[in-house]
Write a protein that holds these residues in place. Sequence first.
Motif, short mmCIF file in Angstrom:
data_model
loop_
_atom_site.label_atom_id
_atom_site.label_comp_id
_atom_site.label_asym_id
_atom_site.label_seq_id
_atom_site.Cartn_x
_atom_site.Cartn_y
_atom_site.Cartn_z
N TYR A 40 0.85 -1.18 0.00
CA TYR A 40 0.00 0.00 0.00
C TYR A 40 0.89 1.24 0.00
CZ TYR A 40 -3.56 -3.31 1.69
OH TYR A 40 -4.41 -4.38 1.85
N LEU A 41 0.44 2.28 -0.66
CA LEU A 41 1.12 3.57 -0.63
C LEU A 41 0.51 4.40 0.49
CD1 LEU A 41 3.21 5.42 -2.04
CD2 LEU A 41 1.32 6.31 -3.42
N LEU A 42 1.33 4.78 1.46
CA LEU A 42 0.87 5.57 2.59
C LEU A 42 0.90 7.06 2.26
CD1 LEU A 42 2.78 3.73 5.47
CD2 LEU A 42 0.36 3.49 4.88
N LYS A 43 0.09 7.82 2.95
CA LYS A 43 0.10 9.26 2.79
C LYS A 43 1.41 9.83 3.33
CE LYS A 43 -4.93 9.70 2.97
NZ LYS A 43 -6.09 10.27 3.68
N SER A 44 1.79 10.98 2.82
CA SER A 44 3.09 11.57 3.14
C SER A 44 3.17 11.98 4.61
CB SER A 44 3.33 12.79 2.24
OG SER A 44 4.56 13.40 2.56
N THR A 45 4.25 11.57 5.26
CA THR A 45 4.55 11.97 6.64
C THR A 45 6.01 11.63 6.89
OG1 THR A 45 3.88 11.77 8.96
CG2 THR A 45 3.76 9.78 7.60
N THR A 46 6.45 11.62 8.16
CA THR A 46 7.84 11.27 8.47
C THR A 46 8.06 9.77 8.35
OG1 THR A 46 7.37 10.97 10.83
CG2 THR A 46 7.92 13.20 10.11
N TRP A 47 9.35 9.38 8.35
CA TRP A 47 9.67 7.95 8.27
C TRP A 47 9.11 7.21 9.48
CZ3 TRP A 47 12.10 4.27 11.17
CH2 TRP A 47 12.45 3.09 10.52
N SER A 48 9.32 7.75 10.69
CA SER A 48 8.86 7.07 11.91
C SER A 48 7.33 6.98 11.95
CB SER A 48 9.38 7.76 13.17
OG SER A 48 8.98 9.13 13.20
N ASN A 49 6.64 8.02 11.51
CA ASN A 49 5.17 7.96 11.45
C ASN A 49 4.72 6.93 10.43
OD1 ASN A 49 4.70 9.87 13.41
ND2 ASN A 49 4.37 11.56 11.99
N SER A 50 5.43 6.85 9.30
CA SER A 50 5.07 5.88 8.27
C SER A 50 5.22 4.46 8.81
CB SER A 50 5.96 6.07 7.05
OG SER A 50 5.73 7.32 6.45
N GLU A 51 6.31 4.18 9.52
CA GLU A 51 6.51 2.85 10.10
C GLU A 51 5.44 2.56 11.16
OE1 GLU A 51 7.93 -0.89 11.35
OE2 GLU A 51 8.07 0.23 9.46
#
Length: 252
Positions: A40-51
């Motif tokens: 899935y493509l996640l919405k843009s945010t920081t690396w730690s938030n994405s994880e």
Amino acid sequence: MKTLVALAFTLMVWSATAQSNVNHILAGPFTNLANGHFYYLLKSTTWSNSEARAVLYGGHLATVRDADENQWIVDTFSNYGGVPRPLYIGLSDAVTEGTFTWTSGEPVTYTNWNTASGEPNNSGGSGYEEDSVYIIQPHSGNPTVLASFWNDVPNDGAGVSRPLYGVLETATLIENLPPTGTPPVAHVRLGCVEICWLSQHNIQYQVQWKPALPTTNWFNLGPVITGNGFELCLTDTPRGTNRVYRVQLVVP
């Protein structure tokens, strides 16, 4: 001389904007047939938030095990929607500087660093930590930054010209996921308005309209209509404009 007496009747034509469910996923699922996993493509945010969001959905940021998998991720997501997208993957050396590990816990068996710019270089001596890894987007504008190769960046992606998007990988399909994709803006467009009222026998009526603005100017809609004791109707085509309507009694 005839005068008009107002009846209580107002109709407003308006526009509305659609609302949608909010979630962290921009697009997906996409299935990699080589391993059967869902991406899935996640919405843009920081690396730690994405994880953290990837873990919330039962997975991690993507683990890249070989060149074919790296190319599949690039082909699927790096230009999704016609937008060049830098892609966070699940590789980081935040725990021990210089030792990169996958958030999935899998061993590091493949890397694709952008050696043209000396990556990974932990900012190249600029004085800030670059612990997070992303796949370089197409058309980066820097001749030494090559698309599909990897680069280490700060957690917030500082220094990258475009917003970064995490790629979520999970072995199981995410259930009960709200609709993904950018929600459209919807407008109510009425091609025809019908004004109806219960008439009295031999009473004359005049339907009028005016723009939905602070104005006192009313305009007649059609000719005077004589009542017959039944429901009368008159149609109008506002052509996208907001109008207020009223039905007047025509008194001799």
